[in-house]
Each structure stands twice: as C-alpha cells, then as structure tokens.
Write an enzyme that holds these catalytic residues in place. Structure first.
Site, mmCIF file in Angstrom:
data_model
loop_
_atom_site.group_PDB
_atom_site.id
_atom_site.type_symbol
_atom_site.label_atom_id
_atom_site.label_comp_id
_atom_site.label_asym_id
_atom_site.label_seq_id
_atom_site.Cartn_x
_atom_site.Cartn_y
_atom_site.Cartn_z
ATOM 1 N N CYS A 59 3.652 1.535 2.537
ATOM 2 C CA CYS A 59 4.839 0.699 2.344
ATOM 3 C C CYS A 59 5.857 1.423 1.471
ATOM 4 O O CYS A 59 7.056 1.379 1.724
ATOM 5 C CB CYS A 59 4.471 -0.622 1.688
ATOM 6 S SG CYS A 59 3.117 -1.477 2.494
ATOM 7 N N CYS A 95 0.849 -1.187 0.000
ATOM 8 C CA CYS A 95 0.000 0.000 0.000
ATOM 9 C C CYS A 95 0.892 1.247 0.000
ATOM 10 O O CYS A 95 2.117 1.153 0.007
ATOM 11 C CB CYS A 95 -0.938 0.002 1.204
ATOM 12 S SG CYS A 95 -0.100 -0.073 2.772
#
Lengths: 78, 315
Positions: A13, A10
């Site tokens: 990250c 996502c």
C-alpha cells in the site's frame, strides 16, 4: 482530482501511495490524496484484493502495484 | 549447455581440480544455481502473465454458489493461479462469503493459495526432482480440498463474525489491462520476486552442495527418522506458527532432507509453514470467531500430518 489508496496498510500500500504521488506530480495535476484503511469502506468499493487505486471514486486497479507509467495513463484517462 | 558453463567457470576460470571436494561442490553449486534461477525466471514470468487473467473478482464469480466437491476442487486449483497475499485475506474472505461462495469452498481457496504455487513447484523440482515437486503440488491440493469439505460439513457459518454478513460489498468494474501492460507487470513482478528470494534460494542450493559433506548424514535420522512416530506431528506443530513463503523455507527443507529426515516429514513441515502461520491467524481473527479459527487450523494441521505419514509409509 481525488486519488484514493485502498488498503489496510501493508508494504504494498505504501509503495502504491508513493507511485501514485509520483505519477500525479509528473503529470502536474492538482490532486487530493486519501488513504482508505477502513475495511468497511474498502468493501464498499467492491475491492477484494488490496492495495487498490481509485480515482474520483472509480476503482482503477486492485491487487497490484502498477508501474508509474501505467498510473499516469490511468490518471489521464479520467 | 549449463553443464558446459559450470565446467568452464569451475575448472578453467577458478582453476580447481575435478575430484577435489571443493571443486566438485562448487561445480554442483554453479550448475544448480544457474539452472534454478533460469527456471524460476521463466516460470514465474509465464505464471504472472497467466495470473493477470485470474483476478480475485473473477475467481469469486466462478466459485459463487458452487457445490461441495466441485467447488472445493475448483477453489483449490484457482488458489494456485489467483494472486493473493495474506494482507488482503480479510477483504477477500468478505468478498467471497458475500457473493455466495460457500464457507468450505472459501477455505479450500485460503489453504491452497499460499501453499501451492509456482515458486514451490520450481524449487522442489530443481532441488529434488519433478517427482517430489508433483507430489507436493498434488497433495497440497488434496489437503486444501479435504480441509474445505470438512469445514463445510461442520456447518460453522455462525462462527463467522456477524458484521461480515451485514457488509455491503459494492461492485466495481476493474479496468482491463492491455497485453502490453500485462507483460510489463509480469516483468516487474518477476524482478521483484527474484530480488526478494534469491538469498534463500542460494542458501538452499548451498546447503545441498557444501554442508552435505560436513555433518553426519544421519544426524537427524537418528532422532526423527521413520522409526519415530512423533516426528511428523512434531514437525507440523513446529511449522504451523512459523511464517514464510515457499522460497524462505527451502533452505531448511534442503538441510532437513540432507540430514536424513524422511520425505513425508519434510514435506509436511513445508506445508505447515506455508499454509498456516501466526500472523495469518491474527488477520483471520478479524473475520472468524475463535471456534472457527481453531477448527480451521486444527483440520488443516491434521490433514498435513496425514499426508506426512502417508509418504513416510509409501516412499
């Protein structure tokens, strides 16, 4: 040292990956960066909230993106 | 003091006259914006610091092997404080189930966490008063508890994907943050959050102040008022697939309320939007078989509809 970013990919990250690279470069250490996206491998680290940061196989942070300064001190602590 | 500030800006700097439509609307808008952003900043920051003590790992320990009722209640309450974003729903679910958190208790957590939080609290409080904010929070927690208990009773453990039970979960000692780190992080979190949500909040406040006077206030009430028994289920059905956090849905909530939709219908809509969503279904499909996923969505949607009817009947 080995820096691993655990997360299924996502936005957070990606941000953690960038911050970790910045931190490692500012410290001038040699490092190898790996993105761990496989859920089984993530679970094997015992991490329940992504993104997480592991240094040399040790989970240092999970579930948040720490500021660059904090990552630096985590890297130095190894 | 905030009243003074709004007075000075509207009447003195902009030279508008009290009593005019534009002047009054702008005065209200400035006053409300300053008030709500102050509240948001303080409360989000404080919660972020408190939250840093409630890691999902610790929550899991607390909930592990808890019984029905107590477990569901704790899970719903911890859902408010444990940081959680839907992108980590899968590792969280596996981690919970693996360490012996009962399935029903896990679901109470999954329902409460996105639906009941400090942003929803502040925005509802600031725009509609503390009674509605408290109503939302307490019924949100009730929906999470009830849905979790029902799912637990249905004994649907076999509808969890098999690999979840075979997964080996490692144990990790998470580095404890110093208090200074917690403050730094909370600060960063608050700034990020405000950057993300400020447009929605302003639009929400703006709708209350400006649009209020321009469209007939009973526009929606005629079609979806208390007299229409289908209004609540329809609002929930529309809300379920939509994906938004509490801040994103606030402008719509504000618009619906000002156009005469009853409070129960609006709160049910808000809960449906925040608690359930299409992307969440896709993520949870990785760990749940279809039967359990549908049951989960069905039960939560039904509980939310019940809450909607209840409020429309009582208030």
């Amino acid at each position: 040292m080995k820096i691993q970013i655990l997360g299924t990919g996502c936005a957070k990250c990606k941000k953690l990956t960038e911050q970790a690279e910045t931190a490692a470069k500012e410290l001038g250490v040699t490092y190898e960066l790996e993105k761990v996206t496989d859920i089984e491998k993530i679970m094997a680290f015992g991490v329940m909230s992504t993104p997480a940061l592991a240094v040399d196989g040790q989970v240092k942070v999970s579930g948040r993106v720490p500021p660059v300064d904090e990552i630096k001190s985590l890297l130095k602590g190894v | 003091m905030l009243q003074r500030l709004a007075d000075v800006i509207t009447w003195r700097f902009l030279g508008l006259q009290p009593g005019t439509h534009l002047g009054d609307a702008l005065h209200f808008f400035i006053y409300d914006s300053v008030k709500i952003f102050l509240l948001l900043t303080v409360i989000v920051f404080v919660i972020a610091v408190v939250r840093s003590y409630f890691s999902p790992e610790r929550t899991r320990q607390i909930l592990s092997h808890r019984r029905e009722y107590v477990g569901n209640l704790l899970a719903a309450l911890l859902g408010i404080l444990t940081p959680f974003c839907s992108c980590s729903a899968v590792p969280l679910f596996i981690g919970f189930v693996e360490s012996g958190v009962p399935l029903g208790v896990t679901f109470s957590f999954l329902v409460s966490s996105p639906m009941v939080n400090e942003v929803a609290l502040v925005l509802l409080w600031g725009l509609f008063g503390w009674k509605i904010a408290m109503l939302y929070i307490s019924t949100g927690i009730s929906v999470a508890i009830v849905s979790g208990i029902v799912i637990g009773r249905l004994k649907m453990e076999r509808y969890v994907e098999d690999y979840v039970y075979q997964m080996k979960v490692g144990s990790s000692a998470i580095h404890e943050q110093s208090f200074r780190d917690r403050i730094v992080c909370a600060n960063e979190y608050t700034t990020d959050l405000l950057k993300k949500i400020w447009p929605y909040v302003l639009v929400g406040i703006g709708i209350g102040g400006f649009i209020h006077g321009y469209a007939p206030a009973d526009l929606l009430a005629r079609y979806a008022g208390k007299g229409n028994p289908f209004a609540v289920p329809v609002a929930v059905l529309i809300g379920v697939p939509l994906y938004s956090n509490a801040a994103g849905v606030i402008p719509i909530v504000q618009a619906l309320m000002s156009k005469g939709l009853p409070i129960g219908t609006v709160l049910a809509f808000m809960m449906a939007v925040t608690a359930l969503s299409f992307p969440e279904a896709v993520i949870l499909k990785k760990v749940l078989k279809l039967q359990l996923l549908l049951t989960f969505f069905g039960i939560v949607a039904l509980s939310i509809i019940a809450v909607g009817y209840l409020f429309n009947a009582v208030l």
